[in-house]
Design a protein around this motif. Structure first.
Motif, PDB file in Angstrom:
ATOM      1  N   MET A 198      -6.508  44.241  19.173  1.00 27.63           N
ATOM      2  CA  MET A 198      -7.599  43.603  19.901  1.00 27.63           C
ATOM      3  C   MET A 198      -8.514  42.817  18.968  1.00 27.63           C
ATOM      4  SD  MET A 198      -8.543  46.575  22.701  1.00 27.63           S
ATOM      5  CE  MET A 198      -9.786  45.553  23.496  1.00 27.63           C
ATOM      6  N   ASP A 199      -8.645  43.268  17.725  1.00 30.81           N
ATOM      7  CA  ASP A 199      -9.505  42.559  16.765  1.00 30.81           C
ATOM      8  C   ASP A 199      -8.832  41.311  16.218  1.00 30.81           C
ATOM      9  OD1 ASP A 199     -11.430  44.478  17.133  1.00 30.81           O
ATOM     10  OD2 ASP A 199     -10.839  45.665  15.371  1.00 30.81           O
ATOM     11  N   ASP A 200      -7.508  41.269  16.269  1.00 33.56           N
ATOM     12  CA  ASP A 200      -6.763  40.091  15.804  1.00 33.56           C
ATOM     13  C   ASP A 200      -6.522  39.179  17.004  1.00 33.56           C
ATOM     14  OD1 ASP A 200      -4.923  38.223  14.867  1.00 33.56           O
ATOM     15  OD2 ASP A 200      -3.896  39.669  13.587  1.00 33.56           O
ATOM     16  N   ASP A 201      -7.196  38.034  17.041  1.00 35.83           N
ATOM     17  CA  ASP A 201      -7.140  37.149  18.207  1.00 35.83           C
ATOM     18  C   ASP A 201      -5.726  36.641  18.467  1.00 35.83           C
ATOM     19  OD1 ASP A 201      -8.557  35.603  20.318  1.00 35.83           O
ATOM     20  OD2 ASP A 201      -7.861  33.892  19.154  1.00 35.83           O
ATOM     21  N   ASP A 202      -5.022  36.229  17.416  1.00 35.70           N
ATOM     22  CA  ASP A 202      -3.660  35.710  17.592  1.00 35.70           C
ATOM     23  C   ASP A 202      -2.704  36.792  18.084  1.00 35.70           C
ATOM     24  OD1 ASP A 202      -4.390  33.167  16.795  1.00 35.70           O
ATOM     25  OD2 ASP A 202      -3.954  33.547  14.677  1.00 35.70           O
ATOM     26  N   ALA A 203      -2.826  38.000  17.523  1.00 40.62           N
ATOM     27  CA  ALA A 203      -1.952  39.103  17.947  1.00 40.62           C
ATOM     28  C   ALA A 203      -2.244  39.496  19.389  1.00 40.62           C
ATOM     29  CB  ALA A 203      -2.146  40.304  17.020  1.00 40.62           C
ATOM     30  N   PHE A 204      -3.509  39.504  19.767  1.00 47.63           N
ATOM     31  CA  PHE A 204      -3.877  39.864  21.136  1.00 47.63           C
ATOM     32  C   PHE A 204      -3.360  38.833  22.132  1.00 47.63           C
ATOM     33  CE2 PHE A 204      -7.008  39.962  24.680  1.00 47.63           C
ATOM     34  CZ  PHE A 204      -6.740  41.240  25.126  1.00 47.63           C
ATOM     35  N   LYS A 205      -3.384  37.563  21.762  1.00 53.59           N
ATOM     36  CA  LYS A 205      -2.850  36.521  22.632  1.00 53.59           C
ATOM     37  C   LYS A 205      -1.343  36.699  22.839  1.00 53.59           C
ATOM     38  CE  LYS A 205      -6.100  32.689  21.896  1.00 53.59           C
ATOM     39  NZ  LYS A 205      -6.256  31.321  21.356  1.00 53.59           N
ATOM     40  N   ARG A 206      -0.645  37.013  21.743  1.00 56.71           N
ATOM     41  CA  ARG A 206       0.807  37.178  21.848  1.00 56.71           C
ATOM     42  C   ARG A 206       1.166  38.359  22.749  1.00 56.71           C
ATOM     43  NH1 ARG A 206       0.675  35.747  16.273  1.00 56.71           N
ATOM     44  NH2 ARG A 206       0.567  37.952  15.695  1.00 56.71           N
ATOM     45  N   VAL A 207       0.480  39.487  22.554  1.00 61.80           N
ATOM     46  CA  VAL A 207       0.771  40.679  23.353  1.00 61.80           C
ATOM     47  C   VAL A 207       0.472  40.429  24.827  1.00 61.80           C
ATOM     48  CG1 VAL A 207       0.112  43.079  23.762  1.00 61.80           C
ATOM     49  CG2 VAL A 207       0.434  42.262  21.429  1.00 61.80           C
ATOM     50  N   SER A 208      -0.639  39.761  25.117  1.00 65.39           N
ATOM     51  CA  SER A 208      -1.016  39.489  26.507  1.00 65.39           C
ATOM     52  C   SER A 208      -0.027  38.537  27.171  1.00 65.39           C
ATOM     53  CB  SER A 208      -2.430  38.892  26.560  1.00 65.39           C
ATOM     54  OG  SER A 208      -3.363  39.740  25.937  1.00 65.39           O
ATOM     55  N   PHE A 209       0.423  37.552  26.406  1.00 62.70           N
ATOM     56  CA  PHE A 209       1.331  36.559  26.986  1.00 62.70           C
ATOM     57  C   PHE A 209       2.707  37.141  27.242  1.00 62.70           C
ATOM     58  CE2 PHE A 209       4.250  32.923  26.752  1.00 62.70           C
ATOM     59  CZ  PHE A 209       3.703  32.136  27.753  1.00 62.70           C
ATOM     60  N   GLN A 210       3.108  38.165  26.475  1.00 67.12           N
ATOM     61  CA  GLN A 210       4.413  38.775  26.684  1.00 67.12           C
ATOM     62  C   GLN A 210       4.549  39.343  28.090  1.00 67.12           C
ATOM     63  OE1 GLN A 210       4.890  41.657  23.552  1.00 67.12           O
ATOM     64  NE2 GLN A 210       5.420  40.124  22.009  1.00 67.12           N
ATOM     65  N   LEU A 211       3.457  39.861  28.654  1.00 64.91           N
ATOM     66  CA  LEU A 211       3.498  40.391  30.019  1.00 64.91           C
ATOM     67  C   LEU A 211       3.657  39.269  31.039  1.00 64.91           C
ATOM     68  CD1 LEU A 211       0.648  43.049  29.764  1.00 64.91           C
ATOM     69  CD2 LEU A 211       3.103  43.422  29.611  1.00 64.91           C
ATOM     70  N   LEU A 212       3.058  38.124  30.759  1.00 64.37           N
ATOM     71  CA  LEU A 212       3.148  36.994  31.689  1.00 64.37           C
ATOM     72  C   LEU A 212       4.509  36.326  31.629  1.00 64.37           C
ATOM     73  CD1 LEU A 212       1.701  35.114  33.718  1.00 64.37           C
ATOM     74  CD2 LEU A 212       0.930  33.758  31.762  1.00 64.37           C
ATOM     75  N   GLU A 213       5.046  36.145  30.429  1.00 67.09           N
ATOM     76  CA  GLU A 213       6.300  35.405  30.297  1.00 67.09           C
ATOM     77  C   GLU A 213       7.506  36.189  30.796  1.00 67.09           C
ATOM     78  OE1 GLU A 213       7.477  34.352  26.376  1.00 67.09           O
ATOM     79  OE2 GLU A 213       7.270  36.372  25.561  1.00 67.09           O
ATOM     80  N   GLU A 214       7.328  37.468  31.121  1.00 71.15           N
ATOM     81  CA  GLU A 214       8.412  38.245  31.720  1.00 71.15           C
ATOM     82  C   GLU A 214       8.866  37.650  33.051  1.00 71.15           C
ATOM     83  OE1 GLU A 214      10.261  40.885  30.805  1.00 71.15           O
ATOM     84  OE2 GLU A 214       9.381  40.736  28.803  1.00 71.15           O
ATOM     85  N   TYR A 215       8.008  36.838  33.681  1.00 67.53           N
ATOM     86  CA  TYR A 215       8.330  36.263  34.991  1.00 67.53           C
ATOM     87  C   TYR A 215       8.320  34.736  34.948  1.00 67.53           C
ATOM     88  CZ  TYR A 215       7.655  41.018  36.605  1.00 67.53           C
ATOM     89  OH  TYR A 215       7.765  42.374  36.770  1.00 67.53           O
ATOM     90  N   LEU A 216       8.473  34.166  33.750  1.00 66.50           N
ATOM     91  CA  LEU A 216       8.504  32.715  33.611  1.00 66.50           C
ATOM     92  C   LEU A 216       9.828  32.277  33.012  1.00 66.50           C
ATOM     93  CD1 LEU A 216       4.942  31.994  32.140  1.00 66.50           C
ATOM     94  CD2 LEU A 216       5.662  31.785  34.520  1.00 66.50           C
ATOM     95  N   PRO A 217      10.426  31.204  33.528  1.00 64.97           N
ATOM     96  CA  PRO A 217      11.623  30.658  32.890  1.00 64.97           C
ATOM     97  C   PRO A 217      11.294  30.169  31.484  1.00 64.97           C
ATOM     98  CG  PRO A 217      11.326  29.766  35.104  1.00 64.97           C
ATOM     99  CD  PRO A 217      10.068  30.496  34.774  1.00 64.97           C
ATOM    100  N   ASP A 218      12.316  30.026  30.659  1.00 58.83           N
ATOM    101  CA  ASP A 218      12.099  29.636  29.259  1.00 58.83           C
ATOM    102  C   ASP A 218      11.387  28.290  29.142  1.00 58.83           C
ATOM    103  OD1 ASP A 218      13.281  31.954  28.367  1.00 58.83           O
ATOM    104  OD2 ASP A 218      15.280  31.065  28.214  1.00 58.83           O
ATOM    105  N   THR A 219      11.736  27.341  30.003  1.00 64.68           N
ATOM    106  CA  THR A 219      11.129  26.006  29.910  1.00 64.68           C
ATOM    107  C   THR A 219       9.622  26.068  30.161  1.00 64.68           C
ATOM    108  OG1 THR A 219      11.743  25.660  32.244  1.00 64.68           O
ATOM    109  CG2 THR A 219      13.229  24.784  30.558  1.00 64.68           C
ATOM    110  N   ILE A 220       9.197  26.826  31.151  1.00 63.40           N
ATOM    111  CA  ILE A 220       7.766  26.958  31.448  1.00 63.40           C
ATOM    112  C   ILE A 220       7.089  27.800  30.375  1.00 63.40           C
ATOM    113  CG2 ILE A 220       6.079  27.751  33.141  1.00 63.40           C
ATOM    114  CD1 ILE A 220       8.127  27.336  35.304  1.00 63.40           C
ATOM    115  N   SER A 221       7.771  28.825  29.884  1.00 65.34           N
ATOM    116  CA  SER A 221       7.187  29.711  28.878  1.00 65.34           C
ATOM    117  C   SER A 221       6.857  28.952  27.600  1.00 65.34           C
ATOM    118  CB  SER A 221       8.153  30.858  28.574  1.00 65.34           C
ATOM    119  OG  SER A 221       7.635  31.705  27.582  1.00 65.34           O
ATOM    120  N   GLU A 222       7.747  28.090  27.141  1.00 68.77           N
ATOM    121  CA  GLU A 222       7.503  27.334  25.909  1.00 68.77           C
ATOM    122  C   GLU A 222       6.323  26.375  26.074  1.00 68.77           C
ATOM    123  OE1 GLU A 222       8.861  27.868  23.006  1.00 68.77           O
ATOM    124  OE2 GLU A 222      10.010  29.508  23.894  1.00 68.77           O
ATOM    125  N   LYS A 223       6.239  25.729  27.228  1.00 67.96           N
ATOM    126  CA  LYS A 223       5.105  24.820  27.475  1.00 67.96           C
ATOM    127  C   LYS A 223       3.791  25.597  27.575  1.00 67.96           C
ATOM    128  CE  LYS A 223       7.737  21.201  29.878  1.00 67.96           C
ATOM    129  NZ  LYS A 223       7.894  20.457  31.153  1.00 67.96           N
TER     130      LYS A 223
END
Length: 296
Positions: A198-223
């Motif tokens: 939580m104190d590392d902004d970049d790490a927190f963004k990556r962890v949070s986005f992993q939950l979202l990209e579970e339901y996104l196709p690769d093309t949308i996920s990369e964008k």
């Protein structure tokens, strides 16, 4: 938690009508009864009802066949996930549930299922919903949550009492960003990750986005990663690892040695004396050879 119990059909009672089973002594354990074949299920209250059925649809990211519940309902849509760790049982009250797998009904916004088809069929043109969805997804047209969400990611209009939709990428990222922020707030509130993350902004963004990209196709996920400015985790190179490409192939060459030179055999002193004495003498075979012609 919802506990489902299968119906017992035409199973005779342990005793006839008017006769008490207490008077009849039992020998051994009771017989297996199918009415106790139960499953443990986790679902939001009011989600499961008798009329709704599960249906197989392609997963929005992996496209694998996935079971969804409430496809034809007007509101709730759930992804059915089976959670298990092999052979396991549960004690529930005074009985045992032999199947230890847990079936979870996870609510999901139906727009995640429709988004890949929306991009494919409604990019650059306005299309009615029944031409966007595949045949097995047409029941989603009754879902009020989907109809409401579609207007947030498209340019829509009414044409002859029919609503047509055109995919709008900018609106889609605004909608995804709201979902992304909601996930981040939920993780912080429930403290689902360590304080270091939580104190590392970049790490927190990556962890949070992993939950979202579970339901996104690769093309949308990369964008979306570029839009949300998510930095990939940098992995330091292993300096101890042998390089995959070697310019000098002699490093791996095998040296083939020839046969060793034959060393002269050692002779004794007596053999040396005999060899010295035999110098100047003819060999025994010379006496049996052809005689030279005599000169007249």
């Amino acid at each position: 938690m919802v506990q489902l119990r299968s119906q017992k059909s035409e199973i005779l009672s342990d005793c006839d009508e008017g006769t008490s089973s207490i008077l009849t002594p039992r020998t051994g354990p009771p017989k297996s009864d199918s009415c106790f074949n139960r499953k443990l299920m986790l679902a939001k209250e009011g989600t499961i009802n008798i009329t709704s059925k599960a249906q197989v649809l392609p997963h929005p990211r992996s496209k694998a066949s996935t079971l969804y519940y409430g496809v034809g309902s007007e509101d709730t849509l759930c992804e059915i996930v089976k959670i298990g760790q092999g052979k396991r049982s549960f004690f529930l009250g005074e009985s045992v549930v032999s199947d230890g797998d847990v079936v979870a009904f996870i609510p999901i916004n139906p727009l995640f299922l429709v988004l890949p088809h929306l991009i494919e069929h409604a990019t650059g043109k306005s299309v009615p919903l029944d031409q966007i969805l595949t045949d097995d997804m047409l029941l989603l047209m009754k879902n009020a949550t989907l109809l409401k969400a579609l207007k947030k990611v498209t340019d829509w209009t009414e044409v002859c009492d029919t609503t047509v939709y055109r995919h709008n990428e900018d609106k889609m990222f605004v909608w995804l960003e709201k979902k992304y922020k909601t996930i981040q707030e939920h993780i912080k509130t429930k403290k689902l990750v360590s304080q270091i993350v939580m104190d590392d902004d970049d790490a927190f963004k990556r962890v949070s986005f992993q939950l979202l990209e579970e339901y996104l196709p690769d093309t949308i996920s990369e964008k979306a990663k570029k839009h949300f400015r998510i930095k990939e985790l940098e992995v330091a190179p292993n300096t101890n690892k042998r390089p995959a490409v070697v310019d000098d192939m002699t490093e791996f060459a095998t040296t083939v040695k020839g046969p060793p030179k034959k060393q002269p055999a050692k002779i004794s002193t007596a053999q040396k004396q005999l060899k010295q004495a035999s110098k100047g003498t003819k060999s025994l075979m010379s006496f049996f050879g052809a005689k030279a012609p005599s000169k007249k």
